[in-house]
Design a protein around this motif. Structure first.
Motif, mmCIF file in Angstrom:
data_model
loop_
_atom_site.group_PDB
_atom_site.id
_atom_site.type_symbol
_atom_site.label_atom_id
_atom_site.label_comp_id
_atom_site.label_asym_id
_atom_site.label_seq_id
_atom_site.Cartn_x
_atom_site.Cartn_y
_atom_site.Cartn_z
ATOM 1 N N MET A 154 0.818 -1.219 0.000
ATOM 2 C CA MET A 154 0.000 0.000 0.000
ATOM 3 C C MET A 154 0.853 1.270 0.000
ATOM 4 N N GLY A 155 2.146 1.137 0.263
ATOM 5 C CA GLY A 155 3.025 2.300 0.305
ATOM 6 C C GLY A 155 2.898 3.105 1.591
ATOM 7 N N ILE A 156 2.521 2.430 2.689
ATOM 8 C CA ILE A 156 2.347 3.108 3.972
ATOM 9 C C ILE A 156 3.238 2.455 5.027
ATOM 10 N N GLU A 157 3.347 3.112 6.172
ATOM 11 C CA GLU A 157 4.109 2.595 7.302
ATOM 12 C C GLU A 157 3.135 2.149 8.388
ATOM 13 N N LEU A 158 3.466 1.086 9.072
ATOM 14 C CA LEU A 158 2.706 0.629 10.227
ATOM 15 C C LEU A 158 2.931 1.623 11.363
ATOM 16 N N LEU A 159 1.859 1.992 12.098
ATOM 17 C CA LEU A 159 2.025 2.904 13.220
ATOM 18 C C LEU A 159 2.972 2.322 14.259
ATOM 19 N N THR A 160 3.739 3.193 14.888
ATOM 20 C CA THR A 160 4.555 2.796 16.034
ATOM 21 C C THR A 160 3.677 2.874 17.279
ATOM 22 N N GLU A 161 4.167 2.352 18.383
ATOM 23 C CA GLU A 161 3.431 2.470 19.634
ATOM 24 C C GLU A 161 3.223 3.949 19.984
ATOM 25 N N GLU A 162 4.238 4.761 19.808
ATOM 26 C CA GLU A 162 4.141 6.190 20.108
ATOM 27 C C GLU A 162 3.090 6.869 19.230
ATOM 28 N N GLN A 163 3.081 6.562 17.938
ATOM 29 C CA GLN A 163 2.077 7.136 17.036
ATOM 30 C C GLN A 163 0.668 6.677 17.419
ATOM 31 N N TYR A 164 0.552 5.419 17.816
ATOM 32 C CA TYR A 164 -0.753 4.903 18.233
ATOM 33 C C TYR A 164 -1.261 5.684 19.436
ATOM 34 N N ARG A 165 -0.384 5.958 20.379
ATOM 35 C CA ARG A 165 -0.766 6.743 21.568
ATOM 36 C C ARG A 165 -1.136 8.169 21.175
ATOM 37 N N GLU A 166 -0.443 8.755 20.208
ATOM 38 C CA GLU A 166 -0.796 10.086 19.693
ATOM 39 C C GLU A 166 -2.197 10.055 19.086
ATOM 40 N N LEU A 167 -2.481 9.022 18.312
ATOM 41 C CA LEU A 167 -3.805 8.875 17.700
ATOM 42 C C LEU A 167 -4.888 8.855 18.767
ATOM 43 N N GLN A 168 -4.654 8.132 19.849
ATOM 44 C CA GLN A 168 -5.661 8.007 20.907
ATOM 45 C C GLN A 168 -5.942 9.345 21.601
ATOM 46 N N LYS A 169 -5.045 10.303 21.490
ATOM 47 C CA LYS A 169 -5.294 11.646 22.040
ATOM 48 C C LYS A 169 -6.283 12.426 21.187
ATOM 49 N N LEU A 170 -6.510 11.963 19.964
ATOM 50 C CA LEU A 170 -7.409 12.648 19.034
ATOM 51 C C LEU A 170 -8.823 12.091 19.062
ATOM 52 N N GLY A 171 -9.048 11.010 19.780
ATOM 53 C CA GLY A 171 -10.363 10.377 19.843
ATOM 54 C C GLY A 171 -10.250 9.027 20.527
ATOM 55 N N ASN A 172 -11.332 8.288 20.476
ATOM 56 C CA ASN A 172 -11.357 6.942 21.047
ATOM 57 C C ASN A 172 -11.390 5.933 19.910
ATOM 58 N N PHE A 173 -10.282 5.237 19.727
ATOM 59 C CA PHE A 173 -10.138 4.293 18.627
ATOM 60 C C PHE A 173 -9.916 2.886 19.171
ATOM 61 N N ASP A 174 -10.347 1.892 18.414
ATOM 62 C CA ASP A 174 -10.173 0.476 18.780
ATOM 63 C C ASP A 174 -10.803 0.145 20.129
ATOM 64 N N LEU A 175 -12.056 0.525 20.301
ATOM 65 C CA LEU A 175 -12.771 0.171 21.531
ATOM 66 C C LEU A 175 -13.254 -1.276 21.499
ATOM 67 N N LYS A 176 -13.368 -1.859 20.300
ATOM 68 C CA LYS A 176 -13.813 -3.254 20.151
ATOM 69 C C LYS A 176 -12.800 -4.106 19.395
ATOM 70 N N THR A 177 -11.826 -3.473 18.760
ATOM 71 C CA THR A 177 -10.828 -4.181 17.967
ATOM 72 C C THR A 177 -9.447 -3.871 18.529
ATOM 73 N N SER A 178 -8.418 -4.393 17.878
ATOM 74 C CA SER A 178 -7.040 -4.060 18.238
ATOM 75 C C SER A 178 -6.244 -3.908 16.946
ATOM 76 N N SER A 179 -5.077 -3.280 17.067
ATOM 77 C CA SER A 179 -4.254 -3.016 15.889
ATOM 78 C C SER A 179 -2.793 -3.367 16.163
ATOM 79 N N TRP A 180 -2.200 -4.134 15.240
ATOM 80 C CA TRP A 180 -0.771 -4.403 15.316
ATOM 81 C C TRP A 180 -0.014 -3.083 15.230
ATOM 82 N N VAL A 181 1.132 -2.973 15.907
ATOM 83 C CA VAL A 181 2.016 -1.816 15.803
ATOM 84 C C VAL A 181 3.434 -2.311 15.530
ATOM 85 N N GLN A 182 4.298 -1.397 15.084
ATOM 86 C CA GLN A 182 5.685 -1.786 14.816
ATOM 87 C C GLN A 182 6.294 -2.413 16.064
#
Length: 188
Positions: free
Chosen positions: A117-145
């Motif tokens: 896809m030409g994209i990078e997998l989120l790092t743990e730090e980026q994932y935590r940044e994302l969570q500051k912008l809203g509530n994500f993955d309340l029912k799912t989970s996401s692999w990180v680097q």
């Protein structure tokens, strides 16, 4: 979906830009101080990046601008779908993990899909940044680097949000679940 050289036809470009603009305007808290006109001007000169954003969109990622790198001038997009993108679930971590499975192999791996896809997998730090912008993955989970030392021992990391807290967990890199996918980032 895309031409062989990873370029979108003009009509698809226009449709994607309109989708991205609507999402951008609806979620201004994710990118305060950034103007859509500047983002669009940059996107219009980066067809290969539009192709990657279209791949993110097509797999359910709902990409949106989450920042601007002041050093490079690049806009940073993350997958901002409420749950881990549907079109990227039930995949193990990487090619090595996929090939190590004896039975019930998933169709693909996170790292292979992200690369395609030409994209990078989120790092743990980026994932935590994302969570500051809203509530994500309340029912799912996401692999990180995953750090190399963990991966060398057969593990991989994933994150989710439960109890108003972002959690980081581990699993065998060859595992896969219908509720676990991955989120990506793209710099434009």
């Amino acid at each position: 979906m895309a031409k062989g050289n990873n370029e979108l036809p003009p009509e698809q470009q226009a449709e994607l830009l309109e989708t991205l603009k609507m999402r951008f305007e609806k979620n201004m808290n994710r990118h305060e101080g950034i103007e859509w006109a500047s983002v669009q001007a940059r996107l219009e000169t980066k067809n290969e990046k539009l192709w990657s954003l279209n791949e993110m969109e097509a797999t359910g990622g709902e990409p949106d601008v989450v920042g601007l790198d002041p050093e490079t001038g690049e806009y940073i997009f993350y997958d901002c779908s409420a749950e881990s993108p549907k079109g990227r679930r039930s995949v193990c971590y990487d090619r090595e993990a996929l090939e190590a499975r004896k039975k019930h192999k998933p169709e693909n791996s996170v790292m292979d899909m992200a690369t395609a896809m030409g994209i990078e997998l989120l790092t743990e730090e980026q994932y935590r940044e994302l969570q500051k912008l809203g509530n994500f993955d309340l029912k799912t989970s996401s692999w990180v680097q995953t750090p190399e030392n963990i991966r060398e021992l057969g593990g991989a990391l994933f994150c989710d949000r439960r109890y108003d807290t972002t959690f980081v967990y581990h699993n065998g890199a060859d595992s896969y679940y219908g509720a676990r996918g991955f989120r990506g980032s793209l710099r434009v």
